[in-house]
Design an enzyme around this catalytic site. Structure first.
Site, mmCIF file in Angstrom:
data_model
loop_
_atom_site.group_PDB
_atom_site.id
_atom_site.type_symbol
_atom_site.label_atom_id
_atom_site.label_comp_id
_atom_site.label_asym_id
_atom_site.label_seq_id
_atom_site.Cartn_x
_atom_site.Cartn_y
_atom_site.Cartn_z
ATOM 1 N N TRP A 23 65.737 -20.460 -13.093
ATOM 2 C CA TRP A 23 65.000 -22.176 -13.197
ATOM 3 C C TRP A 23 63.370 -22.263 -13.103
ATOM 4 C CZ3 TRP A 23 67.445 -26.650 -15.970
ATOM 5 C CH2 TRP A 23 66.474 -27.577 -16.353
ATOM 6 N N MET A 24 63.215 -23.454 -14.334
ATOM 7 C CA MET A 24 61.518 -22.882 -14.938
ATOM 8 C C MET A 24 61.522 -24.456 -15.329
ATOM 9 S SD MET A 24 58.635 -21.290 -16.213
ATOM 10 C CE MET A 24 59.118 -21.836 -18.041
ATOM 11 N N ASN A 25 60.850 -25.647 -15.090
ATOM 12 C CA ASN A 25 60.467 -26.409 -15.714
ATOM 13 C C ASN A 25 59.074 -26.801 -15.534
ATOM 14 O OD1 ASN A 25 62.095 -27.475 -13.386
ATOM 15 N ND2 ASN A 25 61.025 -29.604 -14.070
ATOM 16 N N ASP A 26 58.757 -27.898 -15.226
ATOM 17 C CA ASP A 26 57.014 -28.258 -15.546
ATOM 18 C C ASP A 26 55.405 -27.117 -14.917
ATOM 19 O OD1 ASP A 26 58.297 -30.741 -16.028
ATOM 20 O OD2 ASP A 26 57.346 -32.056 -14.732
ATOM 21 N N GLN A 42 57.527 -25.427 -11.949
ATOM 22 C CA GLN A 42 58.846 -25.962 -10.900
ATOM 23 C C GLN A 42 59.831 -24.998 -10.932
ATOM 24 O OE1 GLN A 42 59.159 -29.472 -9.916
ATOM 25 N NE2 GLN A 42 57.588 -28.230 -9.119
ATOM 26 N N PHE A 81 58.124 -30.698 -5.634
ATOM 27 C CA PHE A 81 57.630 -31.509 -6.997
ATOM 28 C C PHE A 81 56.548 -31.110 -7.853
ATOM 29 C CE2 PHE A 81 61.937 -34.165 -7.752
ATOM 30 C CZ PHE A 81 62.381 -33.408 -6.295
ATOM 31 N N GLU A 198 56.246 -39.499 -16.633
ATOM 32 C CA GLU A 198 56.100 -38.713 -15.743
ATOM 33 C C GLU A 198 54.700 -38.030 -16.057
ATOM 34 O OE1 GLU A 198 60.581 -37.217 -14.042
ATOM 35 O OE2 GLU A 198 59.665 -36.664 -16.306
ATOM 36 N N TRP A 280 64.918 -33.021 -21.490
ATOM 37 C CA TRP A 280 66.119 -33.135 -20.115
ATOM 38 C C TRP A 280 67.176 -33.576 -20.894
ATOM 39 C CZ3 TRP A 280 65.452 -30.971 -15.943
ATOM 40 C CH2 TRP A 280 64.266 -30.957 -15.145
#
Length: 469
Positions: A23-26, A42, A81, A198, A280
């Site tokens: 998994w990868m996000n921001d 992330q 985070f 955010e 999201w």
């Protein structure tokens, strides 16, 4: 080759960064240092779901070819985070040794009942990191996150912008040493407040007249233009203490899949950012196996001094032109083949006439998988449901952006990858970023042109080399 491997690789990007697995996000910690663009993000090193947040790491010399590196900031007493990084050139933090300035990361340490801002530093240009275990900013709140820090020369201090998500507020802090922070001001709630706030960013840009505008960018989820995630921005002024908006809030991207954009620190002469390309609303359910999450293409950001209102524009970085391989002339429109297992770039230009209409359709063997239309001063991207997206709530539909009325020429700049499309119009004033999961590989593009002289419609189609190892 097993069917699982075929399915997994069907949507793996050719020119967008994604880690090999999980998994990868921001994006986090974007900084240019030592001749490298540093991209942290992330990352869950254990699975393709959002949990166990670490900072993953990749580097590039050209913003195009990325090399995945070892995890930079592993989970450490808390999940690591989102946050940012700077070069502490004058060692204000005291973390440096000798002549080498430290890289300093500021991130949110997350536990079940608290979020606070912490530091880590690197003395080897971002390869290894040491944690500064005590928080530098802790309000005892459950939701208080995403610090973006930068040096503000005019007030001779470090600035941190950080969000209070539930209150829909950005708080600005100042510091002389990155360790001790004083509250300067609070911005918001204002603009779009239909979801928590955010990942803020704050930075200056000059328009073509030489006027400086400060950009405040804040994401929200939900409450975006189509019900899921979204990104808003204001233009205004910053005096070292307060940000004062001079425009109302506007959507930064008119697609469904652009989130958490951050600019690179310590990059001289231009402003570049990158974002997580997802939403999201369905990020946990996208139909990839073994990996989940990708970045947008990096984009230069500028302000256009338009007659009615100054406008933020985003343009793909010119370094991407190095990927161009085979060229096809699109003058007048028609039907054109696309090369299998490659990304493609489309550039179009035509007079902005009242009756002019341009429609691009992208076909696989199963039918039309995507269309892009420009008509009546509007760009429309239509993303139909496919067999791969039946579980993605909010995936199918139309995404629209209104074009400025003063244009005398229309233009489109499109990047089509294995699982995404990015559409730039009006020299980047309107951008639509969408994930794309076609039933089968797209093999053909049809360009329909009406209300224009054929010779006035100019275009190029490029097949692109892969930027991934």
């Amino acid at each position: 080759m097993s069917q699982n491997i075929v399915d997994r690789e069907q949507y793996r990007p050719h020119i967008h960064y994604t880690p090999a697995a999980n998994w990868m996000n921001d994006p986090n910690g974007l900084v240019y240092f030592g001749g490298l663009y540093h991209l942290y993000y992330q990352y869950n090193p254990y699975s393709s779901s959002h949990a166990n947040m670490h900072w993953g790491r990749a580097t590039s010399t050209d913003l195009v070819h990325w090399q995945e590196r070892e995890v930079a900031l592993p989970e450490h007493k808390h999940q690591v985070f989102s946050g940012s990084a700077v070069v502490d050139w004058h060692n204000t933090s005291g973390f440096g040794q000798g002549r080498q300035p430290p890289l300093v990361a500021c991130y949110t340490g997350h536990t079940a009942d608290n979020q606070a801002q912490f530091l880590a530093y690197s003395l080897d240009q971002g390869v290894t990191w040491t944690y500064h275990d005590e928080p530098v900013l802790d309000l005892g709140k459950q939701d208080f996150r995403d610090p973006k820090i930068f040096w503000h020369a005019a007030s001779a201090q470090w600035i941190m912008v950080v969000v209070h998500p539930v209150e829909r507020q950005v708080e600005l802090y100042g510091s002389g040493n990155l360790r001790e922070w004083t509250s300067l001001s609070i911005f918001g709630p204002v603009g779009f407040t239909g979801g928590i706030w955010e990942v803020p960013d704050l930075f200056p840009l000059e328009d073509e007249t030489g006027r400086t505008h400060w950009v405040m960018k804040v994401d929200l989820n939900p409450g975006g233009p189509y019900g899921g995630s979204g990104v808003q921005y204001w233009l205004g002024n910053f005096d070292g203490q307060n940000f004062t908006a001079t425009t109302s809030a506007r959507w930064l991207d008119h697609g469904n899949d652009f989130y958490a954009a951050l600019t690179w620190n310590d990059l001289t002469g231009r402003r570049v950012w990158i974002a997580w390309m997802s939403n999201w609303r369905y990020a946990h359910d996208v139909p990839t196996l073994g990996w989940r999450g990708a970045m947008t293409l990096p984009r230069e950001v500028c302000v256009c001094a338009d007659p009615d209102l100054p406008t933020l524009a985003q343009r793909p970085v010119p370094e991407l032109q190095a990927l161009r391989q085979h060229w096809t002339d699109l003058q007048g429109g028609g039907r054109f083949s696309l090369t299998e297992h490659q990304a493609h770039e489309v550039l179009l230009q035509w007079p902005a006439l009242p009756d002019g209409r341009v429609i691009l359709e992208f076909h696989s063997a199963s039918g039309c998988e995507l269309s892009v239309e420009v008509v009546l001063e509007e760009v429309v991207v239509r993303r139909p449901a496919t067999v791969s997206t039946t579980l993605l709530e909010g995936y199918s539909g139309e995404h629209r952006g209104k074009l400025p009325s003063h244009l005398t020429q229309h233009d489109l700049h499109i990047f089509l990858d294995a699982s995404s499309v990015e559409v730039f119009a009006a020299a980047g004033r309107i951008v639509i970023s969408d994930l794309l999961f076609p039933s089968e590989a797209i093999r053909e593009m049809t360009v329909h042109v009406s209300g224009l002289e054929p010779a006035s419609f100019q275009g190029e189609l490029w097949s692109l080399n892969s930027s991934t190892p």
